[in-house]
Design a protein around this motif. Sequence first.
Motif, PDB file in Angstrom:
ATOM      1  N   ASN A  94      17.950 -20.474 -15.140  1.00 41.65           N
ATOM      2  CA  ASN A  94      16.734 -19.691 -15.261  1.00 41.65           C
ATOM      3  C   ASN A  94      16.552 -18.855 -14.004  1.00 41.65           C
ATOM      4  O   ASN A  94      16.263 -19.387 -12.934  1.00 41.65           O
ATOM      5  CB  ASN A  94      15.541 -20.629 -15.459  1.00 41.65           C
ATOM      6  CG  ASN A  94      14.240 -19.861 -15.607  1.00 41.65           C
ATOM      7  OD1 ASN A  94      14.218 -18.757 -16.137  1.00 41.65           O
ATOM      8  ND2 ASN A  94      13.154 -20.447 -15.129  1.00 41.65           N
ATOM      9  N   LEU A  95      16.753 -17.548 -14.144  1.00 42.86           N
ATOM     10  CA  LEU A  95      16.554 -16.642 -13.016  1.00 42.86           C
ATOM     11  C   LEU A  95      15.096 -16.198 -12.993  1.00 42.86           C
ATOM     12  O   LEU A  95      14.586 -15.667 -13.978  1.00 42.86           O
ATOM     13  CB  LEU A  95      17.466 -15.425 -13.132  1.00 42.86           C
ATOM     14  CG  LEU A  95      18.969 -15.669 -12.937  1.00 42.86           C
ATOM     15  CD1 LEU A  95      19.739 -14.370 -13.148  1.00 42.86           C
ATOM     16  CD2 LEU A  95      19.254 -16.223 -11.557  1.00 42.86           C
ATOM     17  N   GLU A  96      14.422 -16.424 -11.864  1.00 38.10           N
ATOM     18  CA  GLU A  96      13.010 -16.087 -11.745  1.00 38.10           C
ATOM     19  C   GLU A  96      12.812 -14.923 -10.778  1.00 38.10           C
ATOM     20  O   GLU A  96      13.627 -14.691  -9.888  1.00 38.10           O
ATOM     21  CB  GLU A  96      12.217 -17.300 -11.245  1.00 38.10           C
ATOM     22  CG  GLU A  96      12.315 -18.520 -12.155  1.00 38.10           C
ATOM     23  CD  GLU A  96      11.519 -19.687 -11.614  1.00 38.10           C
ATOM     24  OE1 GLU A  96      10.277 -19.588 -11.591  1.00 38.10           O
ATOM     25  OE2 GLU A  96      12.132 -20.691 -11.193  1.00 38.10           O
ATOM     26  N   ALA A  97      11.715 -14.226 -10.946  1.00 40.57           N
ATOM     27  CA  ALA A  97      11.349 -13.167 -10.013  1.00 40.57           C
ATOM     28  C   ALA A  97      10.764 -13.807  -8.757  1.00 40.57           C
ATOM     29  O   ALA A  97      10.167 -14.878  -8.819  1.00 40.57           O
ATOM     30  CB  ALA A  97      10.330 -12.233 -10.649  1.00 40.57           C
ATOM     31  N   PRO A  98      10.938 -13.167  -7.594  1.00 41.18           N
ATOM     32  CA  PRO A  98      10.435 -13.755  -6.353  1.00 41.18           C
ATOM     33  C   PRO A  98       8.965 -14.178  -6.388  1.00 41.18           C
ATOM     34  O   PRO A  98       8.649 -15.300  -5.946  1.00 41.18           O
ATOM     35  CB  PRO A  98      10.693 -12.652  -5.317  1.00 41.18           C
ATOM     36  CG  PRO A  98      11.896 -11.940  -5.843  1.00 41.18           C
ATOM     37  CD  PRO A  98      11.714 -11.945  -7.333  1.00 41.18           C
ATOM     38  N   PRO A  99       8.029 -13.372  -6.917  1.00 41.46           N
ATOM     39  CA  PRO A  99       6.626 -13.807  -6.897  1.00 41.46           C
ATOM     40  C   PRO A  99       6.373 -15.079  -7.698  1.00 41.46           C
ATOM     41  O   PRO A  99       5.455 -15.841  -7.384  1.00 41.46           O
ATOM     42  CB  PRO A  99       5.871 -12.613  -7.511  1.00 41.46           C
ATOM     43  CG  PRO A  99       6.774 -11.451  -7.357  1.00 41.46           C
ATOM     44  CD  PRO A  99       8.161 -12.002  -7.469  1.00 41.46           C
ATOM     45  N   ALA A 100       7.200 -15.315  -8.729  1.00 41.55           N
ATOM     46  CA  ALA A 100       7.014 -16.495  -9.566  1.00 41.55           C
ATOM     47  C   ALA A 100       7.600 -17.747  -8.935  1.00 41.55           C
ATOM     48  O   ALA A 100       7.016 -18.836  -9.023  1.00 41.55           O
ATOM     49  CB  ALA A 100       7.646 -16.260 -10.936  1.00 41.55           C
ATOM     50  N   ALA A 101       8.744 -17.618  -8.278  1.00 39.61           N
ATOM     51  CA  ALA A 101       9.456 -18.796  -7.792  1.00 39.61           C
ATOM     52  C   ALA A 101       9.132 -19.180  -6.351  1.00 39.61           C
ATOM     53  O   ALA A 101       9.015 -20.364  -6.031  1.00 39.61           O
ATOM     54  CB  ALA A 101      10.960 -18.572  -7.926  1.00 39.61           C
ATOM     55  N   LEU A 102       8.986 -18.207  -5.476  1.00 38.88           N
ATOM     56  CA  LEU A 102       8.933 -18.500  -4.050  1.00 38.88           C
ATOM     57  C   LEU A 102       7.731 -19.335  -3.601  1.00 38.88           C
ATOM     58  O   LEU A 102       7.863 -20.123  -2.651  1.00 38.88           O
ATOM     59  CB  LEU A 102       9.011 -17.201  -3.246  1.00 38.88           C
ATOM     60  CG  LEU A 102      10.334 -16.439  -3.397  1.00 38.88           C
ATOM     61  CD1 LEU A 102      10.309 -15.156  -2.575  1.00 38.88           C
ATOM     62  CD2 LEU A 102      11.518 -17.306  -3.000  1.00 38.88           C
ATOM     63  N   PRO A 103       6.557 -19.233  -4.228  1.00 34.03           N
ATOM     64  CA  PRO A 103       5.448 -20.100  -3.797  1.00 34.03           C
ATOM     65  C   PRO A 103       5.761 -21.590  -3.896  1.00 34.03           C
ATOM     66  O   PRO A 103       5.127 -22.400  -3.206  1.00 34.03           O
ATOM     67  CB  PRO A 103       4.310 -19.710  -4.760  1.00 34.03           C
ATOM     68  CG  PRO A 103       4.606 -18.293  -5.123  1.00 34.03           C
ATOM     69  CD  PRO A 103       6.103 -18.228  -5.219  1.00 34.03           C
TER      70      PRO A 103
END
Length: 260
Positions: A94-103
């Motif tokens: 599952n590849l996520e966008a930075p705003p979704a994953a990084l927190p």
Amino acid sequence: MSENILANIRIVLVEPAGALNVGSIARVMKNMGLTRLVLVNPRCDIRDESARIMAVHAVDVLDNAVVASSLPEALAGCRKAIATTVRSRSVPINLEAPPAALPWLLTPNIESALIFGAEDRGLSNDELKYAQKFVCVQSNPDYPSLNLAQAVAICSYELYQAWLKMSDNPAQTVVSQPTLREESIPTNAPIDVLEGYYQHLEEVLLEIGYLYPHTVPVKMEKFRRLYNKANLQPEEVAMLRGILRQVRWAIKQGGNPKSD
């Protein structure tokens, strides 16, 4: 918020080749409140004058950078790791966008890492296996390749923005049960502890004939994904290793199952 959670996050560069890039990365890290730079087998001299010129007022980030001989060494003590990638793998991820994953990295008292690959090749499948989440920076498909320093800048900015939101509203802190007192929140097992378990599991599964040498990479990748979902605690890893030790004892008592 009493703790600067950003201080717990390592920016890990695997085999960076350009001193200019490393200097630029040091600068943008300091711009975004990140101070811990780790380089795995760098292919450039991070003390080179060109790196220091690019770092400008972030020379201290360069001077304090840690050089590791392997990715597991760079991740020692970390409990969370996100890798940046655009690569396809033998097992879909599952590849996520930075705003979704990084927190997800912003958890009190938890050491975590954000991993970037070399400029010319990115991260290999073998390197990606150490991460629990995967980030992809979406870009123009006509020219999707980002410079390493640019990729770090985008992710560092998103981390800083997420931290600012948490600072304004501490209730947004990313934990499994926000209503619990901080010291009572269970913490997942360190990555190096999990790696020890995965090696132990692979050895036993080969012994009992569940795995064969040619199936190891794909099957073990599936096990990693399964356990990443479980968010294993240290005592749970110890329990699972106890089961593996008992399986080995049973094999010695009753013979190798592969011969049955």
